[in-house]
Enzyme design. Structure first.
Site, PDB file in Angstrom:
ATOM      1  CB  ALA A  60      -0.907  -0.009   1.221  1.00 43.53           C
ATOM      2  NE  ARG A  77      -2.865  -7.576  12.126  1.00 45.54           N
ATOM      3  CZ  ARG A  77      -1.886  -8.435  11.981  1.00 45.54           C
ATOM      4  NH1 ARG A  77      -1.907  -9.579  12.618  1.00 45.54           N
ATOM      5  NH2 ARG A  77      -0.844  -8.186  11.193  1.00 45.54           N
ATOM      6  CG  ASP A 131       1.390 -11.775 -13.972  1.00 44.36           C
ATOM      7  OD1 ASP A 131       2.303 -10.944 -14.215  1.00 44.36           O
ATOM      8  OD2 ASP A 131       1.574 -12.996 -13.988  1.00 44.36           O
ATOM      9  CG  HIS A 132       4.336  -6.766 -11.383  1.00 40.42           C
ATOM     10  ND1 HIS A 132       4.694  -7.939 -10.783  1.00 40.42           N
ATOM     11  CD2 HIS A 132       5.502  -6.195 -11.788  1.00 40.42           C
ATOM     12  CE1 HIS A 132       6.004  -8.075 -10.821  1.00 40.42           C
ATOM     13  NE2 HIS A 132       6.533  -7.026 -11.423  1.00 40.42           N
ATOM     14  CG  HIS A 185       5.784 -12.413 -13.273  1.00 42.70           C
ATOM     15  ND1 HIS A 185       4.552 -11.917 -12.959  1.00 42.70           N
ATOM     16  CD2 HIS A 185       6.532 -12.248 -12.147  1.00 42.70           C
ATOM     17  CE1 HIS A 185       4.547 -11.478 -11.709  1.00 42.70           C
ATOM     18  NE2 HIS A 185       5.744 -11.676 -11.196  1.00 42.70           N
TER      19      HIS A 185
HETATM   20  C1  BG6 Z   1       7.762 -10.420  -8.358  1.00 40.58           C
HETATM   21  C2  BG6 Z   1       8.591 -11.493  -7.724  1.00 40.58           C
HETATM   22  O1  BG6 Z   1       6.519 -10.931  -8.737  1.00 40.58           O
HETATM   23  O2  BG6 Z   1       8.442  -9.912  -9.517  1.00 40.58           O
HETATM   24  C3  BG6 Z   1       9.962 -10.964  -7.352  1.00 40.58           C
HETATM   25  O3  BG6 Z   1       7.933 -11.965  -6.551  1.00 40.58           O
HETATM   26  C4  BG6 Z   1      10.631 -10.338  -8.553  1.00 40.58           C
HETATM   27  O4  BG6 Z   1      10.784 -11.994  -6.828  1.00 40.58           O
HETATM   28  C5  BG6 Z   1       9.698  -9.327  -9.222  1.00 40.58           C
HETATM   29  O5  BG6 Z   1      11.803  -9.687  -8.105  1.00 40.58           O
HETATM   30  C6  BG6 Z   1      10.295  -8.840 -10.522  1.00 40.58           C
HETATM   31  O6  BG6 Z   1       9.513  -7.822 -11.043  1.00 40.58           O
HETATM   32  P1  BG6 Z   1      10.111  -6.687 -11.986  1.00 40.58           P
HETATM   33  O7  BG6 Z   1       8.937  -5.866 -12.353  1.00 40.58           O
HETATM   34  O8  BG6 Z   1      11.134  -5.950 -11.175  1.00 40.58           O
HETATM   35  O9  BG6 Z   1      10.766  -7.383 -13.143  1.00 40.58           O
END
Ligand code: BG6
Length: 483
Positions: free
Chosen positions: A16, A44, A179-180, A242
């Site tokens: 957050a 909490r 899923d970023h 990913h």
């Molecule tokens: C996350 C993983 O989902 O993605 C991490 O849990 C990883 O371990 C990260 O470091 C990598 O993301 P990005 O955007 O930095 O490539």
């Protein structure tokens, strides 16, 4: 955009602070939040509205590049944010929460549109969604949506169980699984690159692609996440989600329409076309690795087994490489080579598409000196290059030349900005659908079991390298090398 209430579970937590509040603030500054909105932060701790607002201000100071921009508008943003202490296991707390939400809805004439964002430990997700349902929080007259973060389970069975629980409180169409990587602008752009450019419409297909290579290398190690990472490994942390999402986005064929359901349908097909692996073939297809000591950018670092919180005998994978085949029913297989790992030489996420050369005979003796045509997409650096061949008139040799493009990273909205804005608008295109998640777990499950049963050797690689040499051999047998 519909007026709404953003209900944030885990408002005092790390995500957050780093991502969610800065993202909401940027959306607010850009006029991408509805005219009437209310944010209810939950945690909490016995905080008050003012304590949360001060905390957010400090977070923005640290994590928002736009902190000093239009400072005068910050108070308007903060005024819309309230704090409610909540024990997630206590039903009474939810009744109180409902009253607080309704109070703000009445004050700001917000219809009962509620978006629940669960930024909490995975083991709390089930309890929270059940209590949202029991308390009637999701029974308003407006819409309801749920945003959750990975991990979506830790294997096929646990993912299915979690999903069963989620779908007893929310419809699939109401669930937004982040899923970023799907929020990265170049991943989102794969679809446009392939389908909006005639030059690629005719060449980005199984007949013309020789192979695809997807690499996500990181320089960081396990950091302070030993207890999670030592159980997850690279396969659950990066590969199942990913990496397979990037594979689906790269491999998918043209959708009927440009909407969430058509795109997801094409992505699902790719998971169905992905050749399942048999245990006896694993050595030909999978390499697992773990980092040893080495140097990152000249600085010595310890090996994985020496990291705090990691046992000296840990067999965990910090690297995985895979050789996969997508079998398109009408045109045969395309090899995909995928690798991801920690403590590698550089931080880089790349998708390289190598095209076939059909004119070998015409350029006999000359073409061998030429490189293949490559489309190299830099996901994190937000750019790409296309490598072609030209003859150097002076030497009469064919030489590779490259056209490149680099986005202005300052102007590109971050991953969370793109994703949250979509969720607020109800567009789920770049969120992971359950079918994709389930098929990914199904594909990965035999490998998880092979790792548990120690059926595959664990290769050690020095920190600061590109992973174990065994990963190079995965491609060599097909006549390729990593680009
Ligand atoms: C996350 C993983 O989902 O993605 C991490 O849990 C990883 O371990 C990260 O470091 C990598 O993301 P990005 O955007 O930095 O490539």
């Amino acid at each position: 955009m519909d007026p709404l209430t953003f209900v944030l579970f885990g408002a005092t937590g790390d995500l957050a602070k780093r991502k969610i509040f800065p993202t909401l603030y940027h959306l607010f500054l850009d006029g991408k939040l509805p005219a009437s909105f209310s944010v209810i932060g939950l945690g909490r701790r016995e905080w008050t509205d003012n304590v949360l607002r001060t905390h957010i201000k400090e977070s923005l100071n640290h994590f928002s590049k736009r902190f000093s921009e239009e400072c005068s508008r910050m108070d308007t943003f903060l005024d819309a944010i309230h704090y409610v202490p909540l024990d997630v296991t206590d039903q009474e707390s939810y009744n109180h929460l409902l009253k607080q939400i309704q109070k703000r809805e009445a004050e700001h004439s917000i219809p009962e549109n509620r978006l629940f964002y669960l930024s909490v430990a995975p083991d709390l997700i089930d309890t929270i969604t059940t209590n949202i349902q029991k308390s009637g929080l999701g029974d308003g007259k407006g819409w309801k949506r749920l945003i959750i973060e990975k991990p979506f389970g830790s294997d096929l069975t646990s993912a299915q169980l979690l999903n069963k629980k989620l779908t007893s409180a929310f419809e699939e169409s109401e669930i937004y699984r982040i899923d970023h990587y799907l929020g990265k602008s170049m991943v989102q752009n794969l679809e446009v690159l392939k389908f909006a450019n005639p030059i690629f419409q005719s060449s980005w297909n199984p007949e013309n692609i020789s192979n695809v290579q997807i690499t996500a290398s990181e320089t960081v190690g396990v950091e302070d996440r030993a207890s999670y990472y030592d159980r997850a490994g690279a396969i659950r942390d990066m590969f199942q989600n990913h990496m397979l999402q990037m594979l689906m986005m790269t491999a998918m064929q043209v959708p009927e329409q440009l909407n969430a359901s058509s795109i997801r349908q094409e992505k699902r097909k790719i998971m169905e076309f992905l050749q399942p692996l048999k245990k006896e073939d694993f050595n030909e297809h999978i390499v697992r690795g773990q980092y040893g000591p080495g140097k990152i950018n000249g600085t010595p670092v310890v090996g994985y087994r020496e990291e705090p919180g990691i046992e000296a005998v840990s067999q965990n994978d910090t690297f995985i490489a895979a050789r996969l085949f997508v079998h398109y029913p009408d045109s045969g297989p395309v090899p995909f080579y995928i690798r991801t790992g920690k403590r590698m030489k550089e931080k880089s996420t790349r998708i390289v598409i190598e095209f076939k050369n059909r004119n070998k005979d015409l350029y006999k003796g000359k073409i061998d000196q030429a490189e293949p045509n490559l489309l190299d997409i830099e996901i994190n650096k937000e750019g790409m290059s296309l490598q072609l061949n030209l003859k150097n008139p002076a030497t009469k040799q064919i030489e590779p030349i490259s056209f490149s493009f680099a986005a202005n990273a300052k102007e590109t909205p971050g991953e969370y900005e793109l994703l949250l804005y979509d969720a607020l608008r109800g567009d789920s295109t770049f969120f992971a659908h359950w079918e994709e998640v389930e098929l990914s777990w199904q594909w990965v499950q035999p490998i998880l079991e092979a790792f548990d049963e120690d059926l595959l050797p664990l290769h050690f690689y020095p920190s600061g390298s590109m992973g174990p040499e065994a990963a190079d051999r995965l491609l060599e047998k097909d006549g390729f090398t990593w680009w």
